[in-house]
Design a protein around this motif. Structure first.
Motif, PDB file in Angstrom:
ATOM      1  N   PHE A 199     -52.932  94.322   0.434  1.00 26.23           N
ATOM      2  CA  PHE A 199     -54.363  94.599   0.428  1.00 26.23           C
ATOM      3  C   PHE A 199     -55.112  93.276   0.556  1.00 26.23           C
ATOM      4  CE2 PHE A 199     -52.571  98.263  -1.606  1.00 26.23           C
ATOM      5  CZ  PHE A 199     -53.340  99.304  -1.126  1.00 26.23           C
ATOM      6  N   TRP A 200     -56.339  93.339   1.072  1.00 28.87           N
ATOM      7  CA  TRP A 200     -57.138  92.130   1.198  1.00 28.87           C
ATOM      8  C   TRP A 200     -58.609  92.470   1.088  1.00 28.87           C
ATOM      9  CZ3 TRP A 200     -54.274  94.281   5.054  1.00 28.87           C
ATOM     10  CH2 TRP A 200     -54.967  94.830   6.122  1.00 28.87           C
ATOM     11  N   ASP A 201     -59.380  91.463   0.798  1.00 31.35           N
ATOM     12  CA  ASP A 201     -60.829  91.565   0.698  1.00 31.35           C
ATOM     13  C   ASP A 201     -61.398  90.311   1.353  1.00 31.35           C
ATOM     14  OD1 ASP A 201     -63.289  92.846  -0.780  1.00 31.35           O
ATOM     15  OD2 ASP A 201     -63.405  90.682  -1.157  1.00 31.35           O
ATOM     16  N   GLN A 218     -64.617  84.221   1.782  1.00 34.57           N
ATOM     17  CA  GLN A 218     -63.715  84.340   0.638  1.00 34.57           C
ATOM     18  C   GLN A 218     -62.677  85.381   1.038  1.00 34.57           C
ATOM     19  OE1 GLN A 218     -65.705  85.720  -2.935  1.00 34.57           O
ATOM     20  NE2 GLN A 218     -64.228  87.375  -3.026  1.00 34.57           N
ATOM     21  N   MET A 219     -61.428  84.975   1.135  1.00 34.24           N
ATOM     22  CA  MET A 219     -60.355  85.894   1.497  1.00 34.24           C
ATOM     23  C   MET A 219     -59.364  85.980   0.335  1.00 34.24           C
ATOM     24  SD  MET A 219     -59.892  84.471   5.386  1.00 34.24           S
ATOM     25  CE  MET A 219     -58.498  85.486   5.760  1.00 34.24           C
ATOM     26  N   VAL A 220     -59.190  87.168  -0.196  1.00 32.05           N
ATOM     27  CA  VAL A 220     -58.236  87.416  -1.266  1.00 32.05           C
ATOM     28  C   VAL A 220     -57.200  88.388  -0.714  1.00 32.05           C
ATOM     29  CG1 VAL A 220     -57.896  88.252  -3.620  1.00 32.05           C
ATOM     30  CG2 VAL A 220     -60.049  87.136  -2.999  1.00 32.05           C
ATOM     31  N   ILE A 221     -55.941  87.997  -0.764  1.00 29.26           N
ATOM     32  CA  ILE A 221     -54.857  88.799  -0.202  1.00 29.26           C
ATOM     33  C   ILE A 221     -53.781  88.951  -1.275  1.00 29.26           C
ATOM     34  CG2 ILE A 221     -53.137  88.951   1.643  1.00 29.26           C
ATOM     35  CD1 ILE A 221     -54.965  86.716   3.042  1.00 29.26           C
ATOM     36  N   LYS A 268     -53.548  96.277  -4.967  1.00 28.72           N
ATOM     37  CA  LYS A 268     -54.924  96.757  -4.798  1.00 28.72           C
ATOM     38  C   LYS A 268     -55.792  96.328  -5.980  1.00 28.72           C
ATOM     39  CE  LYS A 268     -57.456 101.022  -3.928  1.00 28.72           C
ATOM     40  NZ  LYS A 268     -57.327 102.475  -3.764  1.00 28.72           N
ATOM     41  N   ALA A 269     -55.284  96.509  -7.196  1.00 30.97           N
ATOM     42  CA  ALA A 269     -56.028  96.109  -8.393  1.00 30.97           C
ATOM     43  C   ALA A 269     -56.185  94.591  -8.462  1.00 30.97           C
ATOM     44  CB  ALA A 269     -55.318  96.629  -9.641  1.00 30.97           C
TER      45      ALA A 269
END
Length: 99
Positions: free
Chosen positions: A5-7, A70-73, A83-84
Motif C-alpha cells: 500500500f502507498w500514500d 510525501q510518499m509512504v509505502i 494498510k494500517a
C-alpha cells in the motif's frame, strides 16, 4: 498473500523547518513504535516490524525548496498491517506541528 500500500500527498514545509526535521521525526516515530533496522539516509527513512516493511521518501520533483511529495509505502505478508502502517504514518506526518 503479500500486499503493498502507498500514500502520496503534497507536503509544505514552513519557514524555520526543513525536510530534515520531518525525516528526524519519522525516524523517531518508527523507533518509538518498535520498528527495527531503521534507516535514515538521503533517499528514505525506512524500517521493519513484524513482517511489515515501511519506507518514506520526500522527493521535490521540481516543485520548490519548501514543497515536496510525501510518499509512504509499506508491504507485508497480509493486507491489514501494511494498510494500517501507511495510514498511520501519513497521518503522523500530516499532524507534525512544525509544518
Amino acid at each position: 498473500m503479500s500486499a503493498m500500500f502507498w500514500d502520496i500527498e503534497r507536503l509544505y514545509v514552513g519557514e524555520g523547518a526543513s525536510i530534515g526535521n520531518v525525516k528526524q521525526a519519522v525516524e523517531g516515530e518508527l523507533r518509538r513504535q518498535g520498528y527495527v533496522n531503521v534507516r535514515h539516509n538521503d533517499l528514505e527513512v525506512a524500517g521493519n516490524k513484524g513482517g511489515t516493511i515501511i519506507s518514506t521518501t520526500f522527493p521535490t520533483i521540481g516543485l520548490s525548496a519548501r514543497i515536496f511529495y510525501q510518499m509512504v509505502i509499506a508491504s507485508g505478508e497480509d493486507f491489514e498491517a501494511p494498510k494500517a502502517t501507511v495510514g498511520g504514518m501519513a497521518a503522523f506526518i500530516r499532524d507534525l506541528r512544525f509544518l
